[in-house]
Design an enzyme around this catalytic site. Sequence first.
Site, PDB file in Angstrom:
ATOM      1  N   ARG A  52       0.807  -1.224   0.000  1.00 45.93           N
ATOM      2  CA  ARG A  52       0.000   0.000   0.000  1.00 45.93           C
ATOM      3  C   ARG A  52       0.841   1.277   0.000  1.00 45.93           C
ATOM      4  O   ARG A  52       0.547   2.204  -0.740  1.00 45.93           O
ATOM      5  CB  ARG A  52      -0.890  -0.015   1.242  1.00 45.93           C
ATOM      6  CG  ARG A  52      -1.951   1.059   1.269  1.00 45.93           C
ATOM      7  CD  ARG A  52      -2.645   1.099   2.641  1.00 45.93           C
ATOM      8  NE  ARG A  52      -2.998  -0.199   3.155  1.00 45.93           N
ATOM      9  CZ  ARG A  52      -4.209  -0.768   3.061  1.00 45.93           C
ATOM     10  NH1 ARG A  52      -5.186  -0.119   2.486  1.00 45.93           N
ATOM     11  NH2 ARG A  52      -4.422  -1.962   3.568  1.00 45.93           N
ATOM     12  N   CYS A  58     -26.715  -2.343  -8.384  1.00 41.25           N
ATOM     13  CA  CYS A  58     -28.049  -2.626  -7.852  1.00 41.25           C
ATOM     14  C   CYS A  58     -27.957  -3.066  -6.413  1.00 41.25           C
ATOM     15  O   CYS A  58     -28.274  -4.221  -6.084  1.00 41.25           O
ATOM     16  CB  CYS A  58     -28.684  -3.741  -8.663  1.00 41.25           C
ATOM     17  SG  CYS A  58     -29.264  -3.135 -10.207  1.00 41.25           S
TER      18      CYS A  58
HETATM   19  N1  LLP Z   1       3.223  -9.035   3.063  1.00 40.85           N
HETATM   20  C1  LLP Z   1       2.237  -9.919   3.289  1.00 40.85           C
HETATM   21  C2  LLP Z   1       2.570 -11.295   3.634  1.00 40.85           C
HETATM   22  C3  LLP Z   1       0.905  -9.512   3.185  1.00 40.85           C
HETATM   23  O1  LLP Z   1      -0.064 -10.390   3.423  1.00 40.85           O
HETATM   24  C4  LLP Z   1       0.599  -8.180   2.834  1.00 40.85           C
HETATM   25  C5  LLP Z   1      -0.785  -7.739   2.693  1.00 40.85           C
HETATM   26  C6  LLP Z   1       1.670  -7.301   2.591  1.00 40.85           C
HETATM   27  C7  LLP Z   1       2.965  -7.765   2.723  1.00 40.85           C
HETATM   28  C8  LLP Z   1       1.471  -5.868   2.177  1.00 40.85           C
HETATM   29  O2  LLP Z   1       0.783  -5.118   3.098  1.00 40.85           O
HETATM   30  P1  LLP Z   1       0.647  -3.542   2.862  1.00 40.85           P
HETATM   31  O3  LLP Z   1       2.015  -2.933   2.909  1.00 40.85           O
HETATM   32  O4  LLP Z   1       0.005  -3.348   1.547  1.00 40.85           O
HETATM   33  O5  LLP Z   1      -0.219  -3.097   3.976  1.00 40.85           O
HETATM   34  N2  LLP Z   1      -7.259  -5.713   0.786  1.00 40.85           N
HETATM   35  C9  LLP Z   1      -6.885  -5.051   2.026  1.00 40.85           C
HETATM   36  C10 LLP Z   1      -5.425  -5.261   2.359  1.00 40.85           C
HETATM   37  C11 LLP Z   1      -5.034  -6.699   2.494  1.00 40.85           C
HETATM   38  C12 LLP Z   1      -3.575  -6.868   2.774  1.00 40.85           C
HETATM   39  C13 LLP Z   1      -3.157  -8.267   2.622  1.00 40.85           C
HETATM   40  N3  LLP Z   1      -1.777  -8.503   2.877  1.00 40.85           N
HETATM   41  C14 LLP Z   1      -7.218  -3.562   1.920  1.00 40.85           C
HETATM   42  O6  LLP Z   1      -7.725  -3.128   0.892  1.00 40.85           O
HETATM   43  O7  LLP Z   1      -7.029  -2.830   2.886  1.00 40.85           O
END
Ligand code: LLP
Length: 410
Positions: free
Chosen positions: A274, A340
């Site tokens: 992110r 919808c």
């Molecule tokens: N590493 C692992 C093992 C992960 O499972 C994740 C995210 C990351 C790194 C990266 O995390 P970040 O830096 O992006 O926070 N769909 C959800 C977020 C799910 C994250 C899943 N794992 C949302 O839209 O908030």
Amino acid sequence: MAAVAVSHVYPLGSRLNEQGRLEVGGCDVVELAREFGTPAYVYAEDDMRARSRAYLEAFRARIERFEVIYASKAFPCTAVYRLFAEEGLSTDVASAGELHLALAGGFEPELIYMHGNNKTPADLDDALEAGVGHIVVDSFDEIDRLRGREARVLVRVTPGIKPSTHSYIQTGQEDSKFGFGLDDVPRAVAACAEAGLQLDGLHAHIGSQVFELEAFERLAEVLVDMGDWPLLNLGGGLGIAYTRDQRPPAIEEYVDALLRHAFEGVTVLCEPGRSLVGSAGVTIYTVGTVKRIPGVRTYVAVDGGMSDNLRPMLYGARYEAEIADRFGGGDQVTIAGMHCESGDILVRDALLDDPRPGDVLVTPATGAYGHAMANNYNALLRPPVIFCKDGDARVVVRRETYDDLTRRDV
Ligand code: LLP
């Protein structure tokens, strides 16, 4: 009229131009809407490059051996894999599909880490045939499945840390489908040895959209105390600002917290998703309908919704919105999608300047988990992805067509 900067929720370098219209990556988004149609995901390429450099520089200033791994689930498309490969990052993939995209984007297999709490035998075959650098093993069953194969692995640990974020995106707590609890790690290490796997270190990821630096610091402490390993992967999770009142820690402060404990003889890996791409992207829509219910609410409906941004519906995520050429309004409205379903609300309390049909509406901070979680609900066509840089715009993922919708029918 002088061009003015917009809030930190928008991509780096965004501004309001002389006509008072939002520019992203030097491109006027009202013109982008005209040229490419809406809805569309618009990214400032330089924003993603700047953030990847901020990560590399923050590590380089503090430690000799490190790797910054792009957690590609946040935004998996070949153009972005190519961009981060050029910037010198590694990448992680959470499925054989993401592996396919990472390879298509030109990533060296050696720089790829594969995740997943239920990798199928076919996923593991694909990963090993491609020659991925490491597989992050998640369960005893997976270790069994890898028995006798030539594989370098990390063991995924659930460190028992619960940061404050939505419960759906916490991953470090004991009650998790991911990884090995602290008590099981010694057995997992032994099982890897017994299965003939080359175990190079440990991995942990505590959750996503996290602002709490102490949680990251604690994570580093837990892993450092788990023995001498060549590689320690501290996962990702740094949050971003979705609304202007939010002030997430800077990348440098996050890296500082991760490295507050001494790592001796260790290569430290970090896996941001992110925070590399989220703020770089905005979504542009066209307003189609304005429904005023006196004394109740005004609904401003746009030509997308829960098919291009599922986050408000899944996590109650809050976004901002503006009319792209009339920033800073005071009319309180609710931005609805065109699906919808009454729950198809993108922004519950936006402040807009007299919204009307035909206006281009922009929601910032949609760069992570927007395109990634897009779907075809109500048979809507998934939007294109447009990269903007120095005033030039290029389509890196085209809009879907109705033929795409029937392509798989047999
Ligand atoms: N590493 C692992 C093992 C992960 O499972 C994740 C995210 C990351 C790194 C990266 O995390 P970040 O830096 O992006 O926070 N769909 C959800 C977020 C799910 C994250 C899943 N794992 C949302 O839209 O908030």
